[in-house]
Write an enzyme that holds these catalytic residues in place. Sequence first.
Site, PDB file in Angstrom:
ATOM      1  N   LYS A 115     -10.859   2.212  11.304  1.00  0.00           N
ATOM      2  CA  LYS A 115     -10.948   1.309  10.147  1.00  0.00           C
ATOM      3  C   LYS A 115     -12.292   1.469   9.437  1.00  0.00           C
ATOM      4  O   LYS A 115     -12.377   1.341   8.220  1.00  0.00           O
ATOM      5  CB  LYS A 115     -10.744  -0.141  10.608  1.00  0.00           C
ATOM      6  CG  LYS A 115      -9.316  -0.428  11.090  1.00  0.00           C
ATOM      7  CD  LYS A 115      -9.169  -1.901  11.458  1.00  0.00           C
ATOM      8  CE  LYS A 115      -8.053  -2.163  12.439  1.00  0.00           C
ATOM      9  NZ  LYS A 115      -6.715  -2.181  11.887  1.00  0.00           N
ATOM     10  N   GLU A 199     -15.563  -8.956   9.180  1.00  0.00           N
ATOM     11  CA  GLU A 199     -14.916  -9.130   7.881  1.00  0.00           C
ATOM     12  C   GLU A 199     -14.824 -10.611   7.576  1.00  0.00           C
ATOM     13  O   GLU A 199     -14.681 -11.415   8.504  1.00  0.00           O
ATOM     14  CB  GLU A 199     -13.466  -8.606   7.968  1.00  0.00           C
ATOM     15  CG  GLU A 199     -13.243  -7.334   7.237  1.00  0.00           C
ATOM     16  CD  GLU A 199     -11.811  -6.835   7.343  1.00  0.00           C
ATOM     17  OE1 GLU A 199     -10.888  -7.622   7.612  1.00  0.00           O
ATOM     18  OE2 GLU A 199     -11.634  -5.627   7.173  1.00  0.00           O
ATOM     19  N   HIS A 234      -0.434 -11.623  14.580  1.00  0.00           N
ATOM     20  CA  HIS A 234      -0.860 -10.654  13.565  1.00  0.00           C
ATOM     21  C   HIS A 234       0.051  -9.429  13.513  1.00  0.00           C
ATOM     22  O   HIS A 234      -0.355  -8.352  13.089  1.00  0.00           O
ATOM     23  CB  HIS A 234      -2.300 -10.178  13.804  1.00  0.00           C
ATOM     24  CG  HIS A 234      -3.306 -11.276  13.796  1.00  0.00           C
ATOM     25  ND1 HIS A 234      -3.485 -12.111  12.722  1.00  0.00           N
ATOM     26  CD2 HIS A 234      -4.178 -11.693  14.746  1.00  0.00           C
ATOM     27  CE1 HIS A 234      -4.430 -12.977  13.012  1.00  0.00           C
ATOM     28  NE2 HIS A 234      -4.856 -12.760  14.228  1.00  0.00           N
ATOM     29  N   ARG A 291       1.775   7.419   8.718  1.00  0.00           N
ATOM     30  CA  ARG A 291       3.066   7.764   9.331  1.00  0.00           C
ATOM     31  C   ARG A 291       4.170   7.003   8.619  1.00  0.00           C
ATOM     32  O   ARG A 291       3.900   6.189   7.739  1.00  0.00           O
ATOM     33  CB  ARG A 291       3.054   7.352  10.797  1.00  0.00           C
ATOM     34  CG  ARG A 291       2.590   5.898  10.909  1.00  0.00           C
ATOM     35  CD  ARG A 291       2.875   5.269  12.221  1.00  0.00           C
ATOM     36  NE  ARG A 291       2.099   4.070  12.428  1.00  0.00           N
ATOM     37  CZ  ARG A 291       2.391   2.867  11.973  1.00  0.00           C
ATOM     38  NH1 ARG A 291       3.470   2.681  11.230  1.00  0.00           N
ATOM     39  NH2 ARG A 291       1.627   1.815  12.222  1.00  0.00           N
TER      40      ARG A 291
END
Length: 480
Positions: A115, A199, A234, A291
């Site tokens: 990330k 974040e 999540h 993908r």
Amino acid sequence: MKKILVANRGEIALRIMKTVKKMGIKTVAIYSTADREAPHVTYADEAVCIGEPIASASYLNGDKIIKIAKKLQVDAIHPGYGFLSENAEFVKQVEANNIIFIGPKSESILIMGSKIAAKEAVKHYNIPMVPGTKEAITDVKEATAIANKIGFPVLIKASAGGGGKGMRIVENEHEFEAQMSRAISEATHAFGDGSVFIEKYIASPRHIEIQIMADSLGHTVHLFERECSIQRRHQKVIEEAPSAVLSPALRDKMGEAAIKVAKACKYIGAGTVEFLLDDTNNFYFLEMNTRLQVEHPVTEYITGLDLVELQIKIARGESLNLIQADIEIKGHAFELRVYAEDPLNDFLPSIGTLKVYKMPEGNNIRVDNGVNEGAEVSIYYDPLLSKLIAYGDTREDAILNMQNAINAYKIEGICTTLGFGKFVFQNAAFREGNFDTNFVNIYYEPKILQEKAEREAKLAALIALKQYQKDLKQVRLPNS
Ligand code: ADP
């Protein structure tokens, strides 16, 4: 391309093989000893047992898969999703053995698999990002200062995280230090990489992702959005396309941003750029999945395109033959992931034998299925049994079709998310399109599902009793 090996199992292996066969190409399945009688094995032209059930001995055993591919003179490998699909090392080895990998180049996978590296790669492209650190952070004091600057609540995320794992919400400064050391140790254990970053925690976001498709000749298009805000832990359970809230202008803007992200990592093939959309319509780049995505069928319904066919054509070096203006949205589609999980008990995995397994059929209903009646659902793999997809001319029609399909789907022997789906498609806020990723926390009460199940069981018992009494009467008739 004459022969493709599908390095996967379950519904996705079967779904890929269907398109491969349609294109006149031979299919090779691999399977573990737990999957001897699985549908993907019986469907394939050739099938090879690859090892013990544990994934590291079978579906994750890249060396063995490549050996089999060479022995059977396979031209290409389709990895599906999960397992080796985002393993850059595997992709390199496939290419080194002169086999085509149906997916992007290993360099793109490497960038987007982290990330932090992904954020770094897109930073010159003017892509909005969630406020936070751009690099891995280890110093707690420095991290606390940054968290204070961003403003609580914040999220500590593992750079190598995935599947909803490796995330911690921190509400205030007092909890920060303890949560950060937990996050680092969790990330080290789970992903072998302890890098974490911070974040801002977006309070009421919707998960909106854009499907992109890029050929090797430098042409990239997007196939609009999917909304995946109905999540537990999540992780997505219900998806739809298009989103109920995107205006055409916002759709164009997000589509263009997604194409920029793809170009930033020289992407080839099918990919998904994930964003969060806040309650004032600001969107932020989350990550890119390199993908085919679990929820790709909703995009296939609304665009009329076969995404696996496009992947294969791109892997053969062909041009996309599509320009953005040619791609249109027609109708609305939903997907419900049918997981072997107990929605009454925190969505914990449910294992056992599928005593009854009857799928719904009909117009505008598609089931991407990976199991058979009588199969044993084990703990070895992802608990996804199938995906139920429903289409309609409008969102309301698609909801109605989905509700009928859920009612017609009969599964006995284990618990599944079908009942949860029934709850969601009846919920007023969901039906109005008025929801975000907190939907499950806000609206879902297992108690409601439980009471409903009990009422339905009672009703079924009453109907059976009535029928029994009627039968008795008829039996007595000749004597009366
Ligand atoms: P993973 O790679 O584990 O799937 P993602 O970064 O894609 O992780 O996020 C998964 C989900 O976690 C999102 O769909 C959203 O519900 C939640 N999430 C992630 N980042 C944030 C954030 N900054 N604020 C609020 N929710 C978030």
